[in-house]
Scaffold this motif. Structure first.
Motif, short mmCIF file in Angstrom:
data_model
loop_
_atom_site.label_atom_id
_atom_site.label_comp_id
_atom_site.label_asym_id
_atom_site.label_seq_id
_atom_site.Cartn_x
_atom_site.Cartn_y
_atom_site.Cartn_z
N MET A 198 0.82 -1.20 0.00
CA MET A 198 0.00 0.00 0.00
C MET A 198 0.86 1.26 0.00
SD MET A 198 -3.09 -1.06 2.61
CE MET A 198 -3.85 0.55 2.45
N TRP A 199 1.93 1.25 0.80
CA TRP A 199 2.79 2.44 0.87
C TRP A 199 3.49 2.69 -0.46
CZ3 TRP A 199 8.05 3.18 0.24
CH2 TRP A 199 8.53 4.45 0.60
N THR A 200 4.07 1.65 -1.04
CA THR A 200 4.78 1.83 -2.31
C THR A 200 3.83 2.21 -3.43
OG1 THR A 200 4.62 -0.57 -2.68
CG2 THR A 200 6.67 0.27 -1.74
N SER A 201 2.63 1.64 -3.43
CA SER A 201 1.67 1.96 -4.48
C SER A 201 1.21 3.42 -4.38
CB SER A 201 0.47 1.02 -4.40
OG SER A 201 0.86 -0.31 -4.62
N LEU A 202 0.92 3.86 -3.17
CA LEU A 202 0.51 5.25 -2.98
C LEU A 202 1.65 6.21 -3.30
CD1 LEU A 202 -1.57 4.94 0.32
CD2 LEU A 202 -2.44 5.33 -1.98
N HIS A 203 2.87 5.83 -2.94
CA HIS A 203 4.03 6.67 -3.25
C HIS A 203 4.25 6.73 -4.77
CE1 HIS A 203 7.68 8.83 -2.59
NE2 HIS A 203 8.45 7.88 -3.06
N MET A 204 4.02 5.60 -5.45
CA MET A 204 4.16 5.57 -6.90
C MET A 204 3.12 6.48 -7.57
SD MET A 204 4.32 2.26 -9.42
CE MET A 204 3.82 1.32 -8.03
N VAL A 205 1.91 6.48 -7.07
CA VAL A 205 0.88 7.36 -7.59
C VAL A 205 1.30 8.82 -7.42
CG1 VAL A 205 -1.48 8.17 -7.25
CG2 VAL A 205 -1.00 5.73 -7.27
N THR A 206 1.91 9.14 -6.27
CA THR A 206 2.38 10.50 -6.02
C THR A 206 3.47 10.90 -7.01
OG1 THR A 206 1.91 10.23 -3.66
CG2 THR A 206 3.36 12.04 -4.28
N GLY A 231 -0.23 7.91 -16.84
CA GLY A 231 -1.62 7.96 -16.40
C GLY A 231 -2.27 6.59 -16.41
N ARG A 232 -2.00 5.81 -17.45
CA ARG A 232 -2.55 4.45 -17.51
C ARG A 232 -1.98 3.58 -16.39
NH1 ARG A 232 -1.69 5.25 -23.18
NH2 ARG A 232 0.25 4.06 -23.05
N ALA A 233 -0.69 3.74 -16.12
CA ALA A 233 -0.06 2.96 -15.04
C ALA A 233 -0.66 3.33 -13.69
CB ALA A 233 1.45 3.19 -15.03
N THR A 234 -0.90 4.64 -13.48
CA THR A 234 -1.50 5.09 -12.23
C THR A 234 -2.88 4.47 -12.04
OG1 THR A 234 -0.33 7.21 -12.39
CG2 THR A 234 -2.25 7.12 -10.94
N HIS A 235 -3.67 4.46 -13.11
CA HIS A 235 -5.01 3.88 -13.04
C HIS A 235 -4.95 2.39 -12.71
CE1 HIS A 235 -9.27 3.66 -13.82
NE2 HIS A 235 -9.10 2.70 -14.72
N SER A 236 -4.03 1.66 -13.35
CA SER A 236 -3.90 0.22 -13.09
C SER A 236 -3.46 -0.04 -11.66
CB SER A 236 -2.88 -0.40 -14.05
OG SER A 236 -3.33 -0.30 -15.38
N ILE A 237 -2.52 0.76 -11.16
CA ILE A 237 -2.04 0.59 -9.79
C ILE A 237 -3.16 0.82 -8.79
CG2 ILE A 237 -0.49 1.55 -8.03
CD1 ILE A 237 1.42 2.20 -10.42
N LEU A 238 -3.92 1.88 -8.99
CA LEU A 238 -5.04 2.16 -8.08
C LEU A 238 -6.06 1.04 -8.09
CD1 LEU A 238 -5.62 5.97 -8.73
CD2 LEU A 238 -4.79 4.92 -6.63
N LEU A 239 -6.35 0.48 -9.28
CA LEU A 239 -7.28 -0.63 -9.38
C LEU A 239 -6.76 -1.86 -8.65
CD1 LEU A 239 -8.60 -0.43 -13.06
CD2 LEU A 239 -9.90 -0.07 -10.96
N MET A 240 -5.47 -2.18 -8.85
CA MET A 240 -4.88 -3.35 -8.20
C MET A 240 -4.90 -3.21 -6.68
SD MET A 240 -1.63 -4.54 -10.55
CE MET A 240 -1.27 -5.87 -9.42
N VAL A 241 -4.49 -2.04 -6.19
CA VAL A 241 -4.46 -1.82 -4.74
C VAL A 241 -5.87 -1.87 -4.15
CG1 VAL A 241 -3.92 -0.15 -2.93
CG2 VAL A 241 -2.32 -0.50 -4.81
#
Length: 315
Positions: A198-206, A231-241
């Motif tokens: 969760m921390w790495t995913s949120l940091h990646m979105v930032t 932007g597509r990567a951010t969307h995929s990461i948010l969906l996965m998390v």
């Protein structure tokens, strides 16, 4: 109206087919990339390939006993079978969590800016990834080796009690001090990897959001309005998390309630098995969204469909 058992059986079989098919297709895609498209090959693909194997094993061994029970197969598993199914399903569940965490950690180190304190990890990514996966396998094998002798085959198909229970297996004894300590170890292990993910995913979105703002500042509005890979990567990461966190906590809640509640709800374990395999079933389709071969195929397919449509209009 269809009976609840029939609906549950259809859901179990559908989950098995969708999960195994999706992960198998993604695995074949990585193998094809490795042999025929080496210029598309990336180190992160090896982690994703490992995740697909773990997901397939988890889906099969978590659902197989419930599907056999749906078809009315009596005494499908003996003591050895129950312990084998339990061991593989729980180990692969733990590896699915840890591999997802390692995948998100790999991504944040890969995209981290050159002035970040994490940049010194980049030259060591290959070794860090391999050592992390091996360590995760070792920890999971050690944890669940303790649990295996506690499970035996059911002697009474109508037996209900607290502890581990599925259509063909039951727990020999539960509720003592050792069992509580064992559950605490599993919970600590899960929370450790879930917190990292969760921390790495949120940091990646930032990081991706900051990069997008910088690009918008440098380029014109017409260019910045186009969808970017970031932007597509951010969307995929948010969906996965989001999918992982939702199904993880829901599955844990039902699992823990099954350990301590004396009166069992009908089909409770089957519903829990479906929830436990939702994330590994959805995961490959989320990973495919940003795969270069998939993007090339969909783009080529759209162009050919448009060409056929235009030629049909002319004709």
């Amino acid at each position: 109206m269809l009976p609840s058992n029939t609906i549950l059986g259809v859901c179990l079989i559908s989950q098995l087919c969708v999960g195994v098919t999706g992960n198998s297709l993604l695995f074949i895609l990585y193998i094809y990339t490795f042999f025929f498209k080496p210029h598309f090959k990336k180190l992160i693909d090896s982690i994703s390939m490992h995740l697909t194997i773990v997901n397939v094993l988890m889906i099969i061994f978590m659902l197989i006993s419930h599907i056999m029970s749906f078809f009315g197969v009596p005494k499908f598993l003996d003591d050895a079978g129950c312990r084998t199914v339990l061991f593989i399903s729980r180990v692969t569940r733990g590896m699915s969590i840890s591999t997802t965490s390692i995948l998100s950690t790999f991504q944040i180190i890969t995209i981290t800016p050159s002035n970040s304190r994490w940049v010194w990890h980049k030259p060591k990514l290959s070794k860090l990834t391999l050592s992390s996966l091996l360590c995760s396998w070792l920890i999971n094998l050690l944890i669940y080796t303790y649990m295996v002798p506690m499970v035996i085959a059911k002697t009474n198909s109508t037996h209900f009690g607290n502890g581990y229970l599925d259509p063909y297996s039951q727990n020999k004894h539960f509720g003592n001090q050792n069992s509580g300590s064992f559950l605490s170890i599993i919970l600590i292990y899960d929370l450790f990897y879930v917190s990292i993910m969760m921390w790495t995913s949120l940091h990646m979105v930032t990081v991706l959001y900051t990069h997008r703002k910088r690009v918008q500042h440098l380029h014109s509005t017409s260019l910045s309005s186009q969808p970017s890979p970031g932007g597509r990567a951010t969307h995929s990461i948010l969906l996965m998390v989001s999918c992982f966190v939702f199904f993880y906590w829901l599955n844990n809640f039902i699992t823990l309630s099954g350990f301590y509640v004396q009166v069992k709800i009908p089909n409770w374990d089957g519903i829990n098995a479906i929830l436990a395999t939702c994330y590994p079933s959805i995961c490959p389709f989320l990973l495919m969204k940003n795969n270069k071969l998939v993007l090339q195929f969909t783009s080529s397919f759209s162009e050919r469909r448009m060409a056929c449509f235009q030629s049909a209009l002319r004709g």
